[in-house]
Design an enzyme around this catalytic site. Structure first.
Site, PDB file in Angstrom:
ATOM      1  N   HIS A 500       0.750  -1.506  -0.342  1.00 51.87           N
ATOM      2  CA  HIS A 500      -0.038   0.297   0.669  1.00 51.87           C
ATOM      3  C   HIS A 500       0.689   1.559   0.136  1.00 51.87           C
ATOM      4  O   HIS A 500       0.920   1.941  -0.700  1.00 51.87           O
ATOM      5  CB  HIS A 500      -1.108  -0.091   0.901  1.00 51.87           C
ATOM      6  CG  HIS A 500      -1.436   1.065   1.081  1.00 51.87           C
ATOM      7  ND1 HIS A 500      -3.009   1.575   0.908  1.00 51.87           N
ATOM      8  CD2 HIS A 500      -1.383   2.539   2.040  1.00 51.87           C
ATOM      9  CE1 HIS A 500      -3.773   2.180   1.309  1.00 51.87           C
ATOM     10  NE2 HIS A 500      -2.579   2.883   1.363  1.00 51.87           N
ATOM     11  N   GLU A 501       1.627   1.444   0.965  1.00 50.69           N
ATOM     12  CA  GLU A 501       2.364   2.443   0.655  1.00 50.69           C
ATOM     13  C   GLU A 501       3.388   2.300  -0.044  1.00 50.69           C
ATOM     14  O   GLU A 501       3.876   3.736  -0.441  1.00 50.69           O
ATOM     15  CB  GLU A 501       3.448   2.615   2.199  1.00 50.69           C
ATOM     16  CG  GLU A 501       2.485   2.693   3.753  1.00 50.69           C
ATOM     17  CD  GLU A 501       1.538   3.966   4.118  1.00 50.69           C
ATOM     18  OE1 GLU A 501       1.902   4.761   3.460  1.00 50.69           O
ATOM     19  OE2 GLU A 501       0.585   3.521   4.467  1.00 50.69           O
ATOM     20  N   HIS A 504       2.031   4.744  -2.826  1.00 46.66           N
ATOM     21  CA  HIS A 504       2.116   5.904  -2.765  1.00 46.66           C
ATOM     22  C   HIS A 504       3.394   6.492  -3.124  1.00 46.66           C
ATOM     23  O   HIS A 504       3.074   7.359  -4.184  1.00 46.66           O
ATOM     24  CB  HIS A 504       1.837   6.487  -1.264  1.00 46.66           C
ATOM     25  CG  HIS A 504       0.438   6.003  -0.723  1.00 46.66           C
ATOM     26  ND1 HIS A 504      -0.513   6.793  -1.248  1.00 46.66           N
ATOM     27  CD2 HIS A 504       0.099   5.592   0.498  1.00 46.66           C
ATOM     28  CE1 HIS A 504      -1.992   6.965  -0.694  1.00 46.66           C
ATOM     29  NE2 HIS A 504      -1.076   6.339   0.598  1.00 46.66           N
ATOM     30  N   HIS A 507       3.056   5.946  -6.584  1.00 48.79           N
ATOM     31  CA  HIS A 507       2.341   7.731  -7.607  1.00 48.79           C
ATOM     32  C   HIS A 507       3.096   8.724  -7.900  1.00 48.79           C
ATOM     33  O   HIS A 507       3.245  10.137  -8.681  1.00 48.79           O
ATOM     34  CB  HIS A 507       1.323   7.655  -6.529  1.00 48.79           C
ATOM     35  CG  HIS A 507      -0.120   8.651  -6.966  1.00 48.79           C
ATOM     36  ND1 HIS A 507      -0.532   9.106  -5.893  1.00 48.79           N
ATOM     37  CD2 HIS A 507       0.425   9.105  -7.981  1.00 48.79           C
ATOM     38  CE1 HIS A 507      -1.933   9.566  -6.992  1.00 48.79           C
ATOM     39  NE2 HIS A 507      -1.096  10.042  -8.083  1.00 48.79           N
TER      40      HIS A 507
END
Length: 714
Positions: A500-501, A504, A507
């Protein structure tokens, strides 16, 4: 530097100095290292190791003064406003503050000792003061407004139009149109809110850093694997209790204990320690902080012309209104609660069969859920964990990034990139052609003074205003170290959190925009979690597991039969996961639509959960007194719903891959890159998603993902 548009809490705008304040000679001498353009390769790197903690305060103060001067020069320009001399100039204003703020954010989140906390306490209200001084500058706003009024005739690119719109609406939303008295009141509210957020965080840090459950004997370790025992021993030694074992007051230490310990009395003790953070009626109790924060937020919303804080916060998000966010949450809440009741019944049946003589309580949920997983799917956490090595999974994340985006990660070991702590490592990220894209810092371990949980941060945003500036990002976690040289084994939930992190981070690394305010993760809150949640799906894919889920002793890949069990159990415990999260999101939204009257957080939480029909066997993922997403700053206030909103997007987006050639389909990955990961905030998120998917998302994919009934109307 764009104070008005920075959204990441840990890299938030620093504060401003009052007009007329002068830097002392000592301060001026201390600041240059932190203010100067970063030196070294790849566009420069943060100057860790070249300053003292005491230098951060004077550097921030000088940088704040310079940022204020930069913006004042733009406001005082005798030239007619143009996009270049106003909007672009604002993008470049306060570059020294960007650099100092990056270091300030790192230290307040990962190295927050007493000295740093004192600095943070003083600087935080000035953060708000600088932002207010900029957005309340009438001459500066007049230039932006003049451009906005004639925007259609300026010949702007779509990205420039988006930036101008965001600038104008950002000024208005932060009070630029208010009269002088209202602006003064707003500035006072913002400064007090900033101080309250700092106090909230420091209260939690104090309890997480000092509280633990000490395990005195082998009997206290019943049910724990050798790896968990070693981690507990290491944790105790790090707290000066060598020869004992400790469960630290962090999720990565607490959750495994609640899952495997057969000592129900100790499970309850650990659970109560964790869920009572900030709520112990002592010097670190956060309830009065919350009450005051909510009062001030309600006052601020009213001052700005909104019926509630939630209405103000959501206006520029994808959801637009609290009512739309609530509609989504309520659509999921009832089926999630129904699933919890089914899960509890399964657990109670096992407890009854074992003649345990108990009714399932919150400290039993994870323990008995693990037994249900074993019974239903012939799968338990201890069967998976030997294959989940922290470092191998990190390599797996790199591999996925290569498959989807062509990235390559090269470790930097020559000392050319200094770090702020020996635990931190750095990688050079390159594209498929070998061009440098950015730097990725990894800080995986728990330590005193470090925020709990896991997060991503951007030290420097990608942009092309001041040359081709590459991004610098970090991922941070709180894994407990074991013995030196031995692999760290993590849970499936922790592995999911890593992906998940890293989503980021990707992104940020994929960003390809001109203006820093539109770069990377600087998008609406209920969209920013979409790329990160989407990346979690690749953890389940066979190509990744076959290569990187390797047994820590034998090196053998995870057996195909075990992978099949993992796949079959993918919707397992979704009632718990959904209700645990969604209860917190609903309480958050209701707190911020409740009006201006004083709120007793304990009473409000209890009564709200009762009205929702919250199952008694679990608690909110973040109880109100420790809800840092919402009260450590305003980043996720009235916005914790955004994880569900984004999950709706990602579930639908994942099905785009499945409808094509699978998780590694290059065509879909290219669209994902072009329309989502690289676009930043250059387009409206709804438009960007439609460009990727060809349509708007519905709720059906989300319900399928969680194993809930799909509504007939979707």
């Amino acid at each position: 530097m764009r104070c008005t548009l920075l959204t990441l809490a840990l890299a938030a705008c620093a504060a401003g100095q009052k007009n007329g304040e002068k830097m002392t000679t000592a301060k001026a001498q201390a600041a240059p290292v932190l203010l100067a353009p970063w030196q070294g390769p790849w566009g420069g790197v943060p100057p860790f190791g070249r300053f003292q903690v005491a230098d951060i305060k004077p550097a921030m103060e000088q940088a704040m003064a310079e940022a204020l001067q930069d913006n004042q020069r733009i406001a005082d320009s005798p030239d007619a406003p143009t996009f270049e001399n106003t909007i672009v100039a604002m993008e470049r204003a306060g570059e020294a503050l960007d650099r100092a703020s990056a270091v300030f954010g790192v230290y307040t989140s990962t190295m927050n000792d007493e000295q740093m906390q004192a600095i943070e306490t003083e600087i935080s209200p000035k953060l708000a003061a600088l932002n207010d001084a900029i957005v309340q500058n009438q001459k500066l706003f007049a230039r932006v407004a003049a451009l906005y009024e004639k925007r259609e005739g300026l010949g702007l690119t779509p990205e420039q139009k988006r930036l101008l719109w965001l600038d104008y609406t950002g000024f208005v939303r932060q009070g630029a149109s208010l009269d002088a008295a209202a602006k003064t009141k707003l500035a006072q509210l913002n400064q007090e809110l900033a101080s309250l957020g700092t106090k909230f965080t420091q209260n939690i840090l104090a309890e997480e850093g000092t509280q633990n459950v000490l395990l005195e004997s082998e009997a206290d370790l019943a049910g724990l694997s050798p790896e968990l025992r070693e981690q507990a021993a290491s944790a105790a030694a790090s707290r000066g209790k060598a020869g004992k074992w400790a469960v630290l007051n962090t999720r990565s230490s607490v959750d495994p204990f609640l899952t495997f310990s057969t000592r129900r009395d100790l499970r309850e003790k650990v659970w109560r320690m964790f869920i009572m953070r900030g709520d112990n009626g002592d010097a670190h109790d956060n309830n009065s902080v919350i009450t005051r924060t909510l009062e001030l937020r309600a006052q601020k919303a009213k001052l700005l012309g909104y019926p509630s804080w939630a209405h103000w916060k959501l206006e520029d998000q994808m959801a637009k209104t609290p009512e739309r966010a609530m509609a989504l949450m309520e659509a999921v809440w009832k089926p999630a609660v129904a699933r919890v009741h089914e899960e509890v019944a399964d657990m109670q049946a096992i407890a009854d069969k074992e003649k345990a003589g108990l009714r399932i309580e919150p400290w039993d949920y994870r323990y008995y859920a693990e037994k249900v997983r074993k019974a239903k799917y012939d799968l338990d956490e201890n069967e998976m964990k030997p294959y989940l090595q922290l470092e191998k999974l990190r390599e797996g994340m790199f591999w996925v990034a290569g498959q989807l985006f062509g990235f390559k990660f090269a470790p930097i070991t020559d000392g050319s990139v200094p770090v702020y702590h020996p635990d931190v490592r750095v990688w050079d990220v390159q594209d498929a052609a070998g061009k440098h894209v950015g730097l990725w810092y990894f800080d995986p371990y728990a330590r005193p003074g470090k925020n709990s949980g896991a997060w991503m941060n951007e030290y420097r945003r990608q942009q092309r205003v001041a040359g081709d500036v590459p991004v610098i990002v970090s991922n941070n976690a709180n894994f407990v170290k074991g013995k030196p040289g031995e692999p760290i084994l993590i849970s499936w939930d922790d592995a999911t959190g890593m992906f998940h992190e890293f989503g980021h981070a990707l992104h940020g690394l994929n960003s390809s925009v001109t203006y820093p305010s539109l770069s990377g993760t600087n998008v609406p809150r209920d969209y920013v979690e979409f790329p990160s949640q989407l990346l979690e799906n690749w953890l389940y894919t066979r190509p990744l597991l076959d290569q990187y889920a390797r047994h820590f002793q034998t090196g053998q890949p995870i057996p195909a039969a075990l992978v099949q069990k993992i796949e079959r159990s993918r919707t397992f415990n979704q009632g718990f996961a959904t209700v645990e999260y969604l209860s917190a999101a609903l309480v958050d939204m209701k707190l911020h639509t409740a009006g201006a009257g004083p709120i007793d957080p304990r009473k409000f939480e209890k009564e709200t959960l009762a009205s929702l029909g919250m199952p008694k066997e679990l608690v909110m993922r973040h109880r109100t007194p420790q809800f840092q997403h919402v009260f450590a700053g305003d980043g996720y206030s009235a916005g914790y719903y955004s994880y569900l909103w984004s999950d709706t997007l990602q579930a639908d987006a994942w099905e785009a891959f499945l409808e094509a050639k699978g998780p590694y389909d290059k065509t879909v990955a290219r669209r994902l890159h072009d329309d989502v990961f690289s676009a930043g905030n250059t387009v409206d998120p709804a438009e960007g998603y439609r460009a990727f998917r060809g349509r708007d998302p519905g709720i059906a994919a989300l319900m399928r993902k969680r194993g809930f009934p799909v509504p007939a109307h979707d």
